[in-house]
Design a protein around this motif. Structure first.
Motif, PDB file in Angstrom:
ATOM      1  N   GLY A 214       0.807  -1.223   0.000  1.00 13.76           N
ATOM      2  CA  GLY A 214       0.000   0.000   0.000  1.00 13.76           C
ATOM      3  C   GLY A 214       0.836   1.266   0.000  1.00 13.76           C
ATOM      4  O   GLY A 214       1.997   1.259   0.411  1.00 13.76           O
TER       5      GLY A 214
ATOM      6  N   THR B 227     -11.251   6.868  -6.788  1.00 11.32           N
ATOM      7  CA  THR B 227     -11.469   5.492  -7.250  1.00 11.32           C
ATOM      8  C   THR B 227     -12.811   5.294  -7.955  1.00 11.32           C
ATOM      9  O   THR B 227     -13.003   4.264  -8.591  1.00 11.32           O
ATOM     10  CB  THR B 227     -11.441   4.528  -6.042  1.00 11.32           C
TER      11      THR B 227
ATOM     12  N   ARG C 192     -13.673  -9.207   4.541  1.00 12.74           N
ATOM     13  CA  ARG C 192     -12.840  -9.613   3.395  1.00 12.74           C
ATOM     14  C   ARG C 192     -13.206 -11.029   2.942  1.00 12.74           C
ATOM     15  O   ARG C 192     -13.340 -11.305   1.752  1.00 12.74           O
ATOM     16  CB  ARG C 192     -11.359  -9.500   3.788  1.00 12.74           C
TER      17      ARG C 192
ATOM     18  N   LEU D 223     -13.922  -3.150  -4.547  1.00 11.34           N
ATOM     19  CA  LEU D 223     -12.869  -2.598  -3.675  1.00 11.34           C
ATOM     20  C   LEU D 223     -13.388  -2.604  -2.235  1.00 11.34           C
ATOM     21  O   LEU D 223     -14.597  -2.495  -2.015  1.00 11.34           O
ATOM     22  CB  LEU D 223     -12.561  -1.153  -4.077  1.00 11.34           C
TER      23      LEU D 223
ATOM     24  N   GLY E 190      -6.820  -7.374   2.816  1.00  3.84           N
ATOM     25  CA  GLY E 190      -7.123  -6.908   1.457  1.00  3.84           C
ATOM     26  C   GLY E 190      -7.888  -5.601   1.445  1.00  3.84           C
ATOM     27  O   GLY E 190      -8.855  -5.436   0.699  1.00  3.84           O
TER      28      GLY E 190
ATOM     29  N   ASP F 280      -8.457  -1.884   0.393  1.00  3.08           N
ATOM     30  CA  ASP F 280      -7.987  -1.098  -0.753  1.00  3.08           C
ATOM     31  C   ASP F 280      -7.809   0.369  -0.426  1.00  3.08           C
ATOM     32  O   ASP F 280      -6.970   1.034  -1.032  1.00  3.08           O
ATOM     33  CB  ASP F 280      -8.965  -1.261  -1.924  1.00  3.08           C
TER      34      ASP F 280
ATOM     35  N   ALA G 276      -3.526   3.524   0.221  1.00  2.00           N
ATOM     36  CA  ALA G 276      -4.213   2.962  -0.951  1.00  2.00           C
ATOM     37  C   ALA G 276      -3.488   1.721  -1.436  1.00  2.00           C
ATOM     38  O   ALA G 276      -2.255   1.709  -1.527  1.00  2.00           O
ATOM     39  CB  ALA G 276      -4.260   4.005  -2.062  1.00  2.00           C
ATOM     40  N   SER G 277      -4.260   0.692  -1.769  1.00  2.00           N
ATOM     41  CA  SER G 277      -3.648  -0.517  -2.352  1.00  2.00           C
ATOM     42  C   SER G 277      -3.302  -0.227  -3.813  1.00  2.00           C
ATOM     43  O   SER G 277      -3.811   0.731  -4.413  1.00  2.00           O
ATOM     44  CB  SER G 277      -4.637  -1.690  -2.278  1.00  2.00           C
TER      45      SER G 277
ATOM     46  N   LYS H 106      -4.321  -1.928  -6.241  1.00  2.19           N
ATOM     47  CA  LYS H 106      -5.573  -2.116  -6.991  1.00  2.19           C
ATOM     48  C   LYS H 106      -6.388  -0.804  -6.998  1.00  2.19           C
ATOM     49  O   LYS H 106      -6.957  -0.413  -8.015  1.00  2.19           O
ATOM     50  CB  LYS H 106      -6.376  -3.248  -6.331  1.00  2.19           C
ATOM     51  N   ALA H 107      -6.421  -0.144  -5.832  1.00  2.00           N
ATOM     52  CA  ALA H 107      -7.162   1.119  -5.746  1.00  2.00           C
ATOM     53  C   ALA H 107      -6.487   2.190  -6.607  1.00  2.00           C
ATOM     54  O   ALA H 107      -7.160   2.956  -7.309  1.00  2.00           O
ATOM     55  CB  ALA H 107      -7.237   1.582  -4.288  1.00  2.00           C
TER      56      ALA H 107
ATOM     57  N   ARG I 269      -7.304   2.284 -10.218  1.00  2.00           N
ATOM     58  CA  ARG I 269      -8.634   2.782 -10.603  1.00  2.00           C
ATOM     59  C   ARG I 269      -8.639   4.286 -10.910  1.00  2.00           C
ATOM     60  O   ARG I 269      -9.646   4.826 -11.348  1.00  2.00           O
ATOM     61  CB  ARG I 269      -9.648   2.535  -9.476  1.00  2.00           C
TER      62      ARG I 269
END
Ligand code: PLP
Length: 417
Positions: free
Chosen positions: A55, A75, A155, A166, A186, A188, A209-210, A212-213, A216
């Protein structure tokens, strides 16, 4: 009133003297060649607080509310579906923000006193075959009701529904006080503020923020300027900010992270649990109940204590403040008047907390609530003493002072040694 104000609202919390001193700095050039050392060190330390390797933390001159906005606007796009749960004033306010930003929120009302329901999350996500829901947003520790939700279970619910949504988590009154595992759970987007577990004044909205986030951001069309992570990422990569940072708060944050590292995060969590258990023992001894409906919801950072029917929690708070210089947390929104809150987080130990418990007891008696004098502090004391780690007395530790015969010490006292 002479003496200290006893601060037992669940944020802002007490700021340790060494953090106050660390913030007392002359202003400096935030664009100097040596400045980056400070923010780059903070980002590295913050990852430990969020328990993340992947993150990316961001520090905004804002508060937790700003952190909420940053998480959403970077996001999501207008009309995106978000699943969220309302079980207290802060989950309510976050949902309100989502709606005002133009998101399509499926806001599920949960009884105040309970938290995020993993089974329902799994059901709703399993039924969303088209994966229209973009994000699930939950408050980890609902400060208004003293309820902690099980984020690991949330999760698991998302995963077992096989859903790509997310996961956004408000950790404003949990992070740095309660165990929070961004990577393992997990998460995000994790949202935090400076004035609770971090023991600083309000003024920083800290998010993590992950990857993945962050991915976005390109497709997220909600308008953002001040909270645009793109500007932050560019400036932060070299240790700068896109605008003037609050230097005292950054120096304070560095000290706060050092204080937490010295105690050890796991010890910080264990201390909060002990303090909370002592408080809960006092509540039981008073014959009162918590707003949290079952032990699985009990919060280790704040206890929301229901006052008996016919009494107003606001009166307890007002008397405590005016008569004893004690600040207790108020009942908010649906639970206004029904309870008062004792915040037991941040820079706190047993004797500090016993003053809050004693003051709450005195104020309750002052407004006519029948509780046995001394019962709350006695129960907390009993819990803390009976569960304390063994401690060696001077005698057992072989102190030269303790080893002296009593007459010698008495003689010494007579001659004024
Ligand atoms: N979320 C939670 C759980 C809170 O307790 C608070 C404030 O107490 C907020 C969000 C809002 O944070 P701030 O007041 O820092 O904007």
């Amino acid at each position: 009133m002479p003496g200290r104000n006893h601060l037992f609202v669940p944020g802002p919390t007490n700021t340790p003297d060494r953090i106050l001193r660390a913030m007392h700095v002359a202003m400096e050039d935030h664009r100097s060649s040596s400045f980056p050392e400070l923010p780059l060190g903070l980002f590295a330390e913050l990852r430990k607080i969020f328990k993340t390797k992947e993150g990316q933390p961001f520090i905004f001159p804002a508060s937790g509310t700003g952190g909420w906005e940053a998480a959403l606007t970077n996001t999501l796009s207008p009309g995106d579906k978000v699943l969220s749960f309302r079980y207290g004033q802060f989950s309510h306010l976050w949902i309100d923000m989502m709606q005002r930003l133009g998101l399509d929120v499926q806001a599920i009302d949960v009884e105040w006193g309970e938290g995020a329901p993993p089974e329902q999350i799994q059901q709703i996500l399993s039924a969303d075959k088209a994966h229209a829901i973009q994000a699930v947003a939950v408050v980890h520790n609902e400060t208004a009701t003293g309820v902690t939700s099980d984020i690991a279970a949330v999760r698991k619910a998302i995963d077992s529904a096989g859903h790509p949504a997310l996961l956004f988590v408000d950790g404003v009154s949990s992070i740095a006080s309660l165990d929070f595992r961004m990577d393992e759970w997990g998460v995000d987007m994790a949202v935090c503020g400076s004035q609770k577990g971090l023991m600083l004044p309000a003024g920083l909205g800290i998010i993590c923020a992950s990857q993945k986030a962050l991915a976005r951001r390109e497709q997220a069309k909600l308008p953002r300027v001040f909270f645009d992570l793109g500007d932050m990422i560019k400036a932060n990569s070299t240790g700068y900010f896109p605008y003037t940072p609050s230097l005292p708060l950054l120096y304070g944050l560095r000290e706060s992270l050092a204080v937490l590292a010295e105690e050890g995060l796991e010890n910080v969590f264990a201390r909060h649990h002990r303090l909370a258990e002592g408080t809960r023992a006092a509540v039981k001894a008073w014959g009162l109940s918590l707003c949290a409906k079952a032990p699985k919801w009990y919060s280790d950072t704040v206890s929301a204590i229901l006052v008996p029917a016919g009494f107003n929690g606001a009166d307890v708070i007002d008397v405590a403040y005016r008569r004893y210089s004690l600040a207790l947390g108020a009942g908010l929104n649906k639970v206004a008047g029904k309870l008062f809150r004792i915040g037991h987080l941040g820079d706190l130990n047993e004797l500090m907390l016993i003053s809050g418990i004693a003051g709450a007891e005195m104020a309750m008696r002052d407004v006519g609530i029948q509780v046995t004098p001394g019962s709350g502090p006695a129960a907390a004391e009993e819990y803390w003493r009976s569960t304390a780690a063994p401690i060696a007395t001077k005698q057992a530790a072989g102190s030269p002072d303790a080893a002296k015969p009593a007459e010698t010490r008495a003689t010494r006292a007579r001659v004024g040694a």
